[in-house]
Design a protein around this motif. Structure first.
Motif, mmCIF file in Angstrom:
data_model
loop_
_atom_site.group_PDB
_atom_site.id
_atom_site.type_symbol
_atom_site.label_atom_id
_atom_site.label_comp_id
_atom_site.label_asym_id
_atom_site.label_seq_id
_atom_site.Cartn_x
_atom_site.Cartn_y
_atom_site.Cartn_z
ATOM 1 N N LYS A 82 0.873 -1.178 0.000
ATOM 2 C CA LYS A 82 0.000 0.000 0.000
ATOM 3 C C LYS A 82 0.904 1.219 0.000
ATOM 4 C CE LYS A 82 -4.072 0.784 0.952
ATOM 5 N NZ LYS A 82 -5.124 0.656 1.894
ATOM 6 N N ASN A 83 0.629 2.181 -0.868
ATOM 7 C CA ASN A 83 1.426 3.410 -0.942
ATOM 8 C C ASN A 83 2.916 3.113 -1.092
ATOM 9 O OD1 ASN A 83 -0.846 5.208 -0.560
ATOM 10 N ND2 ASN A 83 -0.877 4.512 1.558
ATOM 11 N N ASN A 94 0.708 8.482 11.054
ATOM 12 C CA ASN A 94 1.972 8.287 10.342
ATOM 13 C C ASN A 94 3.194 8.514 11.226
ATOM 14 O OD1 ASN A 94 2.048 11.047 10.554
ATOM 15 N ND2 ASN A 94 1.923 11.449 8.364
ATOM 16 N N ASN A 144 7.056 9.504 2.890
ATOM 17 C CA ASN A 144 5.707 9.186 2.445
ATOM 18 C C ASN A 144 4.754 9.177 3.645
ATOM 19 O OD1 ASN A 144 3.349 8.159 1.372
ATOM 20 N ND2 ASN A 144 4.348 6.533 0.222
ATOM 21 N N LYS A 171 1.703 8.916 3.741
ATOM 22 C CA LYS A 171 0.546 8.033 3.591
ATOM 23 C C LYS A 171 0.783 6.645 4.183
ATOM 24 C CE LYS A 171 -1.221 10.149 -0.632
ATOM 25 N NZ LYS A 171 -1.330 9.973 -2.080
ATOM 26 N N VAL A 172 2.028 6.348 4.570
ATOM 27 C CA VAL A 172 2.338 5.027 5.129
ATOM 28 C C VAL A 172 1.925 5.011 6.597
ATOM 29 C CG1 VAL A 172 4.139 3.329 5.585
ATOM 30 C CG2 VAL A 172 4.222 4.697 3.491
#
Length: 127
Positions: free
Chosen positions: A26-27, A70, A85, A87-88
């Protein structure tokens, strides 16, 4: 320890065992159901359903991660899960708590090697 994206079987020192959910990407990062992996390394995993927090302990290191956040705490110190990132984040996928593998593994002192051709992850831990 060797894991493969989409495969719920993994090996520990050559012996095959099974995850309750396969690793996913994911991402751009690998998320795994961490309990079986940490327990195979000799650590423990706790879950606080109210706070939606997973606590991973191995040796003298404790990592706290929250679903959807995050940042995590490593031995009480806040750290970004992935500085490149945002979004992780830890997620619940199909009823399973899935945590970012590299962040957890490396903060516990493991080395992580990704082989893109075979979509396999090799984790090495020397206590």
């Amino acid at each position: 320890m060797v894991l493969q994206i989409g495969n719920s079987k993994f090996t520990v020192n050559g012996a095959s065992t099974t995850l309750d959910s396969p690793p996913v990407i994911k991402n751009g990062r690998t998320l795994v159901p961490i309990r079986a992996i940490i327990e195979a390394l000799g650590g423990t995993v706790g879950w606080d359903g109210t706070a939606r927090k997973a606590t991973v302990t191995l040796g003298s290191t404790t990592i706290e991660l929250w679903i959807g956040k995050n940042a995590a705490k490593v031995n009480g110190v806040s750290k970004p899960i992935d500085s490149t990132n945002a979004k992780v984040v830890p997620e619940i996928i199909n009823g399973r708590t899935m945590l970012p593998l590299r962040f957890v593994s490396e903060n516990l002192g493991c080395s992580v090697v990704w082989a893109a051709a075979t979509k396999t992850i090799t984790i090495t831990y020397q206590p």
